[in-house]
Write a protein that holds these residues in place. Structure first.
Motif, PDB file in Angstrom:
ATOM      1  N   TRP A 101       0.816  -1.212   0.000  1.00  0.00           N
ATOM      2  CA  TRP A 101       0.000   0.000   0.000  1.00  0.00           C
ATOM      3  C   TRP A 101       0.855   1.270   0.000  1.00  0.00           C
ATOM      4  CZ3 TRP A 101      -4.498  -0.529  -1.754  1.00  0.00           C
ATOM      5  CH2 TRP A 101      -5.415   0.537  -1.699  1.00  0.00           C
ATOM      6  N   SER A 102       2.111   1.161   0.389  1.00  0.00           N
ATOM      7  CA  SER A 102       2.993   2.329   0.343  1.00  0.00           C
ATOM      8  C   SER A 102       3.748   2.427  -0.974  1.00  0.00           C
ATOM      9  CB  SER A 102       3.991   2.300   1.504  1.00  0.00           C
ATOM     10  OG  SER A 102       4.826   1.150   1.412  1.00  0.00           O
ATOM     11  N   GLU A 103       4.031   1.296  -1.616  1.00  0.00           N
ATOM     12  CA  GLU A 103       4.873   1.293  -2.812  1.00  0.00           C
ATOM     13  C   GLU A 103       4.188   0.781  -4.075  1.00  0.00           C
ATOM     14  OE1 GLU A 103       8.021   2.458  -2.978  1.00  0.00           O
ATOM     15  OE2 GLU A 103       7.942   3.053  -0.884  1.00  0.00           O
ATOM     16  N   GLY A 104       3.061   0.090  -3.925  1.00  0.00           N
ATOM     17  CA  GLY A 104       2.400  -0.497  -5.084  1.00  0.00           C
ATOM     18  C   GLY A 104       1.412   0.446  -5.753  1.00  0.00           C
ATOM     19  N   SER A 105       0.956   0.057  -6.944  1.00  0.00           N
ATOM     20  CA  SER A 105      -0.022   0.870  -7.677  1.00  0.00           C
ATOM     21  C   SER A 105      -1.382   0.766  -6.994  1.00  0.00           C
ATOM     22  CB  SER A 105      -0.125   0.393  -9.124  1.00  0.00           C
ATOM     23  OG  SER A 105      -0.619  -0.940  -9.169  1.00  0.00           O
ATOM     24  N   LYS A 106      -2.152   1.866  -7.070  1.00  0.00           N
ATOM     25  CA  LYS A 106      -3.470   1.910  -6.426  1.00  0.00           C
ATOM     26  C   LYS A 106      -4.479   2.524  -7.377  1.00  0.00           C
ATOM     27  CE  LYS A 106      -1.297   3.881  -2.985  1.00  0.00           C
ATOM     28  NZ  LYS A 106       0.029   3.257  -3.072  1.00  0.00           N
ATOM     29  N   SER A 107      -5.694   2.066  -7.263  1.00  0.00           N
ATOM     30  CA  SER A 107      -6.774   2.590  -8.090  1.00  0.00           C
ATOM     31  C   SER A 107      -7.129   3.994  -7.617  1.00  0.00           C
ATOM     32  CB  SER A 107      -8.000   1.679  -7.985  1.00  0.00           C
ATOM     33  OG  SER A 107      -9.046   2.155  -8.799  1.00  0.00           O
ATOM     34  N   LYS A 108      -7.333   4.906  -8.580  1.00  0.00           N
ATOM     35  CA  LYS A 108      -7.681   6.285  -8.269  1.00  0.00           C
ATOM     36  C   LYS A 108      -9.078   6.601  -8.795  1.00  0.00           C
ATOM     37  CE  LYS A 108      -3.443   7.059  -6.798  1.00  0.00           C
ATOM     38  NZ  LYS A 108      -3.127   7.298  -5.363  1.00  0.00           N
TER      39      LYS A 108
END
Length: 227
Positions: A101-108
């Protein structure tokens, strides 16, 4: 007493003629700087020393302090390392969620996507992330690896390094992404230890992404309850 002072004066003049500075003479003879100035004021000022010589003198002066500092730093790191010990599956699980959650891709909101992509330049971070995926039961054949690096770097060397690190053939890596070099930018990440970043993508990762997002929400709620 007079004889000793005369000898000190003579020695101070010898040192000055040898090119020593006031501070160096003071350090060697253990006398006041005002006395040295009085004894050698009629002598010519030594020519400026080469930069390399000054650097060597500074290094010699500070080397013992740096060595002591490095030993202390290493002792602290070793003690901290030993405090961790062997991780339980749950500890690795929670660690991996936070890491992603700090370094991976996340849905926006402006760009909704449910993909599991992790990018990092630290090999140890990649090691931990892959161990976490293994704990989750993600099969190796679902992983794709790609290098991202500046075009002016050793691209082939970086590809070999990352492939060996994750245990695959370099030829199996996805096509490397090259970052254009900007001559106006003064980069710090240069040299033989610069290997760019590794991109790790999980195929068919939509369901895994949703679980990661849910796990992170659970961690946040849990932290609030204990606050």
């Amino acid at each position: 007493m007079v004889q000793a002072k005369t000898e000190l004066r003579a020695r101070a003049r010898e040192l000055r003629l040898a090119g020593k500075t006031y501070n160096e003479i003071v350090a060697e003879l253990g006398v006041a700087k005002s006395s040295v100035s009085l004894w050698v004021r009629d002598l010519p000022t030594p020519a400026p020393r080469a930069r390399e010589h000054c650097r060597a003198m500074a290094e010699a002066r500070w080397a013992p302090y740096r060595k002591a500092r490095d030993l202390e730093r290493q002792a602290t790191k070793t003690a901290a390392t030993n405090e961790i010990g062997e991780l339980t599956d749950r500890e690795l699980f929670l660690l991996g969620v936070g890491l992603y959650w700090s370094e991976g891709s996340k849905s926006k909101a402006h760009r909704p996507q449910e993909v599991v992509i992790f990018i990092n330049s630290d090999p140890s971070m990649i090691d931990v992330y892959l161990a976490w995926l293994g704990l989750l039961g993600v099969e190796p054949e679902r992983l794709r690896f790609r290098v991202m690096i500046h075009e002016s770097a050793d691209v082939a060397g970086a590809e070999r390094f990352w492939a060996e690190r994750v245990g695959v053939e370099a030829t199996s890596l996805d096509r490397t992404t090259l970052k254009k070099h900007n001559p106006k930018t003064v980069r710090k990440n240069v040299g033989e230890n610069y290997r760019g970043c590794l991109v790790v993508r999980v195929l068919g990762g939509a369901d895994l992404y949703r679980r990661i997002e849910g796990w992170w929400c659970g961690i946040v709620l849990g932290a609030k309850r204990t606050a």
